[in-house]
Design a protein around this motif. Structure first.
Motif, PDB file in Angstrom:
ATOM      1  N   PRO A  46       0.827  -1.212   0.000  1.00 38.60           N
ATOM      2  CA  PRO A  46       0.000   0.000   0.000  1.00 38.60           C
ATOM      3  C   PRO A  46       0.862   1.263   0.000  1.00 38.60           C
ATOM      4  O   PRO A  46       1.993   1.260   0.507  1.00 38.60           O
ATOM      5  N   HIS A  47       0.316   2.313  -0.576  1.00 45.42           N
ATOM      6  CA  HIS A  47       1.020   3.593  -0.666  1.00 45.42           C
ATOM      7  C   HIS A  47       0.224   4.643   0.104  1.00 45.42           C
ATOM      8  O   HIS A  47      -0.994   4.690   0.010  1.00 45.42           O
ATOM      9  N   HIS A  48       0.921   5.480   0.855  1.00 47.19           N
ATOM     10  CA  HIS A  48       0.223   6.435   1.717  1.00 47.19           C
ATOM     11  C   HIS A  48       0.463   7.882   1.297  1.00 47.19           C
ATOM     12  O   HIS A  48       0.122   8.806   2.044  1.00 47.19           O
ATOM     13  N   GLY A  49       1.033   8.082   0.109  1.00 48.40           N
ATOM     14  CA  GLY A  49       1.409   9.421  -0.314  1.00 48.40           C
ATOM     15  C   GLY A  49       0.278  10.239  -0.904  1.00 48.40           C
ATOM     16  O   GLY A  49      -0.866   9.792  -1.045  1.00 48.40           O
ATOM     17  N   LEU A  50       0.635  11.458  -1.312  1.00 48.83           N
ATOM     18  CA  LEU A  50      -0.300  12.473  -1.794  1.00 48.83           C
ATOM     19  C   LEU A  50      -0.121  12.701  -3.293  1.00 48.83           C
ATOM     20  O   LEU A  50       1.005  12.719  -3.799  1.00 48.83           O
ATOM     21  N   HIS A  51      -1.233  12.865  -3.998  1.00 50.34           N
ATOM     22  CA  HIS A  51      -1.202  13.223  -5.412  1.00 50.34           C
ATOM     23  C   HIS A  51      -2.308  14.230  -5.718  1.00 50.34           C
ATOM     24  O   HIS A  51      -3.401  14.143  -5.149  1.00 50.34           O
ATOM     25  N   LEU A  52      -2.019  15.149  -6.606  1.00 55.01           N
ATOM     26  CA  LEU A  52      -3.026  16.063  -7.150  1.00 55.01           C
ATOM     27  C   LEU A  52      -3.239  15.700  -8.615  1.00 55.01           C
ATOM     28  O   LEU A  52      -2.293  15.739  -9.406  1.00 55.01           O
ATOM     29  N   LEU A  53      -4.460  15.324  -8.961  1.00 56.72           N
ATOM     30  CA  LEU A  53      -4.773  14.941 -10.335  1.00 56.72           C
ATOM     31  C   LEU A  53      -5.753  15.927 -10.940  1.00 56.72           C
ATOM     32  O   LEU A  53      -6.613  16.476 -10.241  1.00 56.72           O
ATOM     33  N   PRO A  54      -5.675  16.151 -12.256  1.00 57.57           N
ATOM     34  CA  PRO A  54      -6.514  17.161 -12.900  1.00 57.57           C
ATOM     35  C   PRO A  54      -7.951  16.707 -13.106  1.00 57.57           C
ATOM     36  O   PRO A  54      -8.315  15.561 -12.811  1.00 57.57           O
ATOM     37  N   ALA A  55      -8.764  17.619 -13.612  1.00 58.45           N
ATOM     38  CA  ALA A  55     -10.150  17.298 -13.948  1.00 58.45           C
ATOM     39  C   ALA A  55     -10.189  16.181 -14.986  1.00 58.45           C
ATOM     40  O   ALA A  55      -9.290  16.067 -15.825  1.00 58.45           O
ATOM     41  N   PHE A  56     -11.223  15.344 -14.910  1.00 59.88           N
ATOM     42  CA  PHE A  56     -11.463  14.287 -15.898  1.00 59.88           C
ATOM     43  C   PHE A  56     -10.325  13.273 -15.980  1.00 59.88           C
ATOM     44  O   PHE A  56     -10.050  12.709 -17.044  1.00 59.88           O
ATOM     45  N   LEU A  79      -7.710  25.705  -9.642  1.00 60.25           N
ATOM     46  CA  LEU A  79      -6.616  26.628  -9.951  1.00 60.25           C
ATOM     47  C   LEU A  79      -7.206  27.938 -10.438  1.00 60.25           C
ATOM     48  O   LEU A  79      -7.909  27.986 -11.446  1.00 60.25           O
ATOM     49  N   THR A  80      -6.938  28.996  -9.701  1.00 60.23           N
ATOM     50  CA  THR A  80      -7.387  30.335 -10.073  1.00 60.23           C
ATOM     51  C   THR A  80      -6.166  31.234 -10.152  1.00 60.23           C
ATOM     52  O   THR A  80      -5.569  31.579  -9.126  1.00 60.23           O
ATOM     53  N   GLY A  81      -5.791  31.583 -11.373  1.00 57.36           N
ATOM     54  CA  GLY A  81      -4.549  32.322 -11.527  1.00 57.36           C
ATOM     55  C   GLY A  81      -3.388  31.477 -11.069  1.00 57.36           C
ATOM     56  O   GLY A  81      -3.162  30.375 -11.575  1.00 57.36           O
ATOM     57  N   SER A  82      -2.663  31.944 -10.080  1.00 58.58           N
ATOM     58  CA  SER A  82      -1.531  31.179  -9.545  1.00 58.58           C
ATOM     59  C   SER A  82      -1.864  30.541  -8.204  1.00 58.58           C
ATOM     60  O   SER A  82      -0.984  30.020  -7.529  1.00 58.58           O
ATOM     61  N   ARG A  83      -3.151  30.547  -7.838  1.00 57.35           N
ATOM     62  CA  ARG A  83      -3.583  30.025  -6.538  1.00 57.35           C
ATOM     63  C   ARG A  83      -4.207  28.642  -6.688  1.00 57.35           C
ATOM     64  O   ARG A  83      -5.184  28.465  -7.423  1.00 57.35           O
ATOM     65  N   VAL A  84      -3.645  27.676  -5.993  1.00 58.15           N
ATOM     66  CA  VAL A  84      -4.229  26.340  -5.912  1.00 58.15           C
ATOM     67  C   VAL A  84      -5.051  26.283  -4.629  1.00 58.15           C
ATOM     68  O   VAL A  84      -4.496  26.348  -3.525  1.00 58.15           O
ATOM     69  N   GLU A 118       4.767  16.989   1.329  1.00 59.19           N
ATOM     70  CA  GLU A 118       4.255  16.356   0.113  1.00 59.19           C
ATOM     71  C   GLU A 118       3.364  17.310  -0.676  1.00 59.19           C
ATOM     72  O   GLU A 118       3.415  17.347  -1.904  1.00 59.19           O
ATOM     73  N   LEU A 119       2.550  18.077   0.038  1.00 62.76           N
ATOM     74  CA  LEU A 119       1.685  19.042  -0.629  1.00 62.76           C
ATOM     75  C   LEU A 119       2.519  20.098  -1.352  1.00 62.76           C
ATOM     76  O   LEU A 119       2.233  20.455  -2.495  1.00 62.76           O
ATOM     77  N   GLU A 120       3.546  20.563  -0.702  1.00 61.97           N
ATOM     78  CA  GLU A 120       4.432  21.555  -1.324  1.00 61.97           C
ATOM     79  C   GLU A 120       5.059  21.001  -2.595  1.00 61.97           C
ATOM     80  O   GLU A 120       5.139  21.692  -3.613  1.00 61.97           O
ATOM     81  N   GLU A 121       5.481  19.744  -2.551  1.00 61.53           N
ATOM     82  CA  GLU A 121       6.104  19.127  -3.727  1.00 61.53           C
ATOM     83  C   GLU A 121       5.098  18.925  -4.855  1.00 61.53           C
ATOM     84  O   GLU A 121       5.402  19.162  -6.028  1.00 61.53           O
ATOM     85  N   GLU A 122       3.877  18.484  -4.507  1.00 55.15           N
ATOM     86  CA  GLU A 122       2.855  18.291  -5.539  1.00 55.15           C
ATOM     87  C   GLU A 122       2.484  19.611  -6.207  1.00 55.15           C
ATOM     88  O   GLU A 122       2.299  19.675  -7.425  1.00 55.15           O
ATOM     89  N   VAL A 123       2.369  20.670  -5.414  1.00 55.07           N
ATOM     90  CA  VAL A 123       2.044  21.984  -5.985  1.00 55.07           C
ATOM     91  C   VAL A 123       3.194  22.492  -6.841  1.00 55.07           C
ATOM     92  O   VAL A 123       2.984  23.095  -7.903  1.00 55.07           O
ATOM     93  N   ARG A 124       4.424  22.237  -6.406  1.00 51.07           N
ATOM     94  CA  ARG A 124       5.583  22.627  -7.221  1.00 51.07           C
ATOM     95  C   ARG A 124       5.549  21.921  -8.573  1.00 51.07           C
ATOM     96  O   ARG A 124       5.753  22.541  -9.619  1.00 51.07           O
ATOM     97  N   LEU A 130       3.189  28.382  -8.429  1.00 51.32           N
ATOM     98  CA  LEU A 130       1.871  28.365  -7.798  1.00 51.32           C
ATOM     99  C   LEU A 130       1.999  28.475  -6.284  1.00 51.32           C
ATOM    100  O   LEU A 130       3.010  28.075  -5.697  1.00 51.32           O
ATOM    101  N   VAL A 131       0.944  28.998  -5.665  1.00 52.84           N
ATOM    102  CA  VAL A 131       0.846  29.022  -4.218  1.00 52.84           C
ATOM    103  C   VAL A 131      -0.417  28.280  -3.819  1.00 52.84           C
ATOM    104  O   VAL A 131      -1.403  28.262  -4.558  1.00 52.84           O
ATOM    105  N   VAL A 132      -0.381  27.662  -2.643  1.00 50.06           N
ATOM    106  CA  VAL A 132      -1.498  26.840  -2.211  1.00 50.06           C
ATOM    107  C   VAL A 132      -2.323  27.566  -1.147  1.00 50.06           C
ATOM    108  O   VAL A 132      -1.781  28.280  -0.300  1.00 50.06           O
ATOM    109  N   VAL A 133      -3.647  27.383  -1.243  1.00 46.42           N
ATOM    110  CA  VAL A 133      -4.566  27.942  -0.268  1.00 46.42           C
ATOM    111  C   VAL A 133      -5.397  26.788   0.276  1.00 46.42           C
ATOM    112  O   VAL A 133      -6.035  26.064  -0.507  1.00 46.42           O
ATOM    113  N   GLY A 134      -5.388  26.580   1.597  1.00 46.15           N
ATOM    114  CA  GLY A 134      -6.135  25.466   2.178  1.00 46.15           C
ATOM    115  C   GLY A 134      -5.341  24.183   2.139  1.00 46.15           C
ATOM    116  O   GLY A 134      -4.210  24.129   1.664  1.00 46.15           O
TER     117      GLY A 134
END
Length: 373
Positions: A276-286, A332-337, A351-357, A367-371
């Protein structure tokens, strides 16, 4: 087709992440990634480009566009009647399985769209002739079709933004999308446009290619889940069962937390060994990671939060994965995630910082992250 392999759903999710080029990222080309994913939904071109880029170790924002220009990828109506990117050489197999359902010959379809099977056949022959060696806008194609004897009454159907009457023509190999002309979509014939075009094979031959491609990226899966991905369950059950049975010992049933589903036989041991993997990923729409098993899979997306992922008008939100499960959405709104987790919990900071990078590299902007923590 029966085996005694037992795995957990956490293992399945980690295995899918690995098979889809997310764990780790891959150094392969856009066309190879599209092939590995068994197609990439491309209703929104930017989402399709991002779905490929987030899987690349060195993301190329232009990779999909370059592959379309090189004609190694094609954009056409495919699974569930939506626009997809498909590998040019293997596109015909996917289209064959969609055409096999002959949805345009059903009474409900004819009543809804006002085109008879005879008219559809005549339309297909006309479009195949008109587009051979030509690249035309929708307006140009419509004008050429309406000038043909017996087809003058189809103007409203051809002009419809839903493109319903054009989809069977894509599935039968009469048209695909060509390069955009300014703001206008164009259509052409895959036969004359794609160097790797192999035509439309018979459905049995096609199933022997498409089902393994799907299972290698999105398995284990049942025939019903496969068909929901393919055509929202429109394939006749006897036909669907025959396709799976014809694979013989190429596939095997495995047990996933008590439920049985199919995987390719030569993948079963690899799946069983997956941790099992416990890491974080951000995937796009669709993204295919969500679309292929379907948003109704409550093991992937909590039932109470499905509406935040599968939204009105068929929109599938960008998602946050933690341990392979969907735990939130982002935008994503402008440069804000902007991230929102379903339960309001914080996400792992590093991990969140790396995914946003990485996401910033994919879109070509810091990009900068909000929330989300």
């Amino acid at each position: 087709m029966n085996g005694d392999v037992r795995v957990t759903y956490e293992q399945v999710l980690a295995w899918r992440l690995r098979r889809q080029g997310l764990l780790p990222r891959t150094d392969t080309s856009a066309e190879e990634i599209v092939g590995r994913l068994a197609g990439v939904q491309a209703q929104v071109a930017s989402a399709a480009e991002l779905a490929v880029a987030v899987r690349q170790e060195k993301p190329s924002a232009a990779g999909v566009r370059e592959a379309l220009e090189a004609r190694s990828l094609v954009r056409t109506w495919a699974m569930r009647g939506t626009l997809h990117l498909l590998p040019a050489g293997g596109a015909g197999a996917y289209l064959s399985l969609l055409a096999a359902a002959r949805t345009w010959e059903k009474g409900a379809w004819q009543r809804a769209f006002g085109v008879s099977p005879r008219q559809m056949e005549a339309l297909g022959e006309a479009v195949g002739e008109i587009l051979d060696g030509q690249v035309l806008t929708r307006r140009e194609l419509t004008e050429a079709v309406l000038a043909r004897p017996g087809l003058a009454g189809l103007g409203e159907q051809l002009a419809s933004g839903w493109s319903t009457v054009l989809k069977p023509l894509a599935w039968t190999g009469r048209l695909c999308q060509g390069p955009a002309r300014g703001q206008h979509v164009t259509f052409t014939s895959p036969r004359s446009w794609l160097p790797g075009w192999r035509g439309i094979p018979g459905p049995e031959e096609a199933a022997a290619a498409v089902i393994p491609a799907y299972l290698r990226a999105h398995g284990p899966a049942t025939p019903a889940v496969f068909d929901a991905w393919l055509l929202r369950g429109a394939t006749r059950k006897a036909v669907l069962r025959g396709w799976f049975e014809a694979l013989g010992d190429r596939v095997v049933e495995v047990e996933v937390d008590g439920d049985r589903a199919y995987v390719m036989s030569d993948d079963a041991e690899d799946l069983a060994r997956t941790e099992p993997h416990h890491g974080l990923h951000l995937l796009p729409a669709f993204d295919q990671y969500v679309l292929a098993p379907g948003t109704s899979d409550t093991r992937l997306i909590p039932a109470a939060h499905r509406g935040k992922v599968s939204r009105a008008a068929g929109w599938i939100s960008p998602v946050v994965l933690l341990g392979g499960r969907v735990v939130g959405t982002w935008s994503l709104t402008g440069s804000r995630v902007e991230l929102t987790t379903f339960d309001g919990s914080a996400l792992p900071g590093a991990e969140l910082e790396e995914e946003v990078r990485r996401l910033g590299v994919c879109v070509g902007e810091e990009l900068v992250v909000v929330g989300g923590g």
